[in-house]
Design an enzyme around this catalytic site. Structure first.
Site, short mmCIF file in Angstrom:
data_model
loop_
_atom_site.label_atom_id
_atom_site.label_comp_id
_atom_site.label_asym_id
_atom_site.label_seq_id
_atom_site.Cartn_x
_atom_site.Cartn_y
_atom_site.Cartn_z
N GLY A 1 72.32 3.18 37.20
CA GLY A 1 70.90 3.01 36.89
C GLY A 1 70.37 1.69 37.40
N TYR A 2 71.08 0.63 37.13
CA TYR A 2 70.66 -0.70 37.56
C TYR A 2 70.68 -0.80 39.08
CZ TYR A 2 70.31 -5.80 37.63
OH TYR A 2 69.90 -7.11 37.86
N SER A 3 71.76 -0.37 39.70
CA SER A 3 71.89 -0.50 41.16
C SER A 3 70.80 0.28 41.88
CB SER A 3 73.26 0.00 41.61
OG SER A 3 74.30 -0.79 41.07
N THR B 1 67.80 1.43 40.75
CA THR B 1 66.43 0.96 40.53
C THR B 1 66.17 -0.36 41.24
OG1 THR B 1 67.06 -0.01 38.38
CG2 THR B 1 66.08 2.20 38.36
N LYS B 2 67.17 -1.22 41.31
CA LYS B 2 66.98 -2.47 42.05
C LYS B 2 66.90 -2.20 43.56
CE LYS B 2 66.68 -5.54 38.78
NZ LYS B 2 65.45 -6.34 38.57
#
Length: 251
Positions: free
Chosen positions: A157-159, A161-162
Site C-alpha cells: 500500500g505504501y510503496s 501510493t508513493k
C-alpha cells in the site's frame, strides 16, 4: 532570522510533527507566514502557541486532506485571510500495514492509505494550483518516498501510493512548466520520525539496512533540502524527484 521567505504564504500539511513540522519551522524562521494543517488538533494548538511566543507568523487548521470539501474550504479561507498562496508542502501521509504479504493485506487498509497518500496529494495540488495560477507564482513540494521508486516488499500500500505521488509530480511539473509554478517531490529513505513508531521493527531494520550510510535520516536534513526546493532560487527545477536516501537511491 533570515528573510528569504518574507511575504510568502506557505501551507504545510502533516505539520503537527515529523518532516512537516520541521519544514514549517524552517520556513517560518526565514520569514514565511505558515499555515499548519493536520488532524492532530491538540498538537497544532500547542505549536501555534509556542511559535507565536517566538515571534513566528503561524496559523493552524484541522484538515483531513482526503476530504475534498475540507481541502477546498481551508485553501479558500487561507487566501481570504492572508491574501495569497505561494507554497504548498504536502507532508501528510500514513504507512499502513508492514511485514504483510499482499495476499494477507486488508483491502480497507489499502483504501485508507490511498485516501491519504495519493488522493490527499491530488486534492491539495488541485486546489492549491487554482490559487497559485491567479498569482502567477507557486512552489509545490510533495513528500514521496524511496519506496515509491524502488518498492519495499511487504508494504504494498505504501510503496504503490508513493509511486503514484511520483507520477503526480512528474505530470504536474510538465503541465505547469510555463506558469511560474514548480511542482517537485522529495523521496526520503527512512527518516527518524514519529510515523516510524508504527513500523514493525523487522521492516524498519530491512529498510535501514539498504542505506549505504548505515543510519537514518533526520527531519532537519529533510527540512534543509525542502526549503531550497520551495524557494525562489529553485526556479529551473520542476517535475523532479529529489533524493534524500543516504546513498540508497540508484536512479
Amino acid at each position: 532570522m533570515k528573510t528569504g521567505f518574507k511575504d510568502r504564504v506557505a501551507v504545510i500539511t502533516g505539520a503537527a510533527d515529523g518532516i512537516g513540522k520541521a519544514i514549517a519551522r524552517r520556513l517560518a524562521d526565514q520569514g514565511a507566514r505558515v499555515v499548519l494543517w493536520d488532524i492532530k488538533t491538540d498538537q497544532l494548538i500547542t505549536l501555534e502557541k509556542d511559535w507565536k511566543r517566538s515571534g513566528l507568523k503561524v496559523k493552524v487548521a484541522q484538515v483531513d486532506i482526503s476530504d475534498e470539501t475540507a481541502v477546498e474550504r481551508a485553501f479558500r479561507e487561507t487566501v481570504e485571510e492572508l491574501g495569497q498562496l505561494d507554497i504548498l508542502v504536502n507532508s501528510a501521509g500514513i504507512v499502513g500495514p508492514t511485514q504483510t504479504k499482499i495476499t494477507d493485506y486488508p483491502t480497507d487498509a489499502f483504501d485508507e492509505i490511498y485516501r491519504v497518500n495519493l488522493r490527499g496529494s491530488f486534492l491539495t495540488c488541485k486546489y492549491a494550483l487554482k490559487w497559485m495560477e491567479k498569482g502567477g507564482y507557486g512552489r509545490i513540494l510533495l513528500i514521496a518516498s524511496i519506496a515509491g521508486k524502488e518498492g519495499n516488499p511487504n508494504m504494498v500500500g505504501y510503496s504503490s501510493t508513493k509511486a503514484g505521488v511520483i507520477g503526480l509530480v512528474k505530470g504536474l511539473g510538465k503541465e505547469y512548466a510555463t506558469s511560474g509554478i514548480t511542482v517537485n517531490g522529495l523521496a526520503p529513505a527512512v527518516i527518524r520520525t514519529p510515523m516510524n513508531e508504527d513500523t514493525a521493527p523487522e521492516q524498519l531494520a530491512y529498510m535501514a539496512s539498504k542505506i549505504p550510510m548505515q543510519r537514518l535520516g533526520t527531519v532537519e536534513e529533510a527540512a534543509s533540502i525542502a526549503t531550497w526546493i520551495v524557494s525562489e532560487e529553485a526556479s529551473f527545477n520542476t517535475g523532479f524527484i529529489f533524493d534524500l536516501s543516504g546513498g540508497r537511491a540508484t536512479y
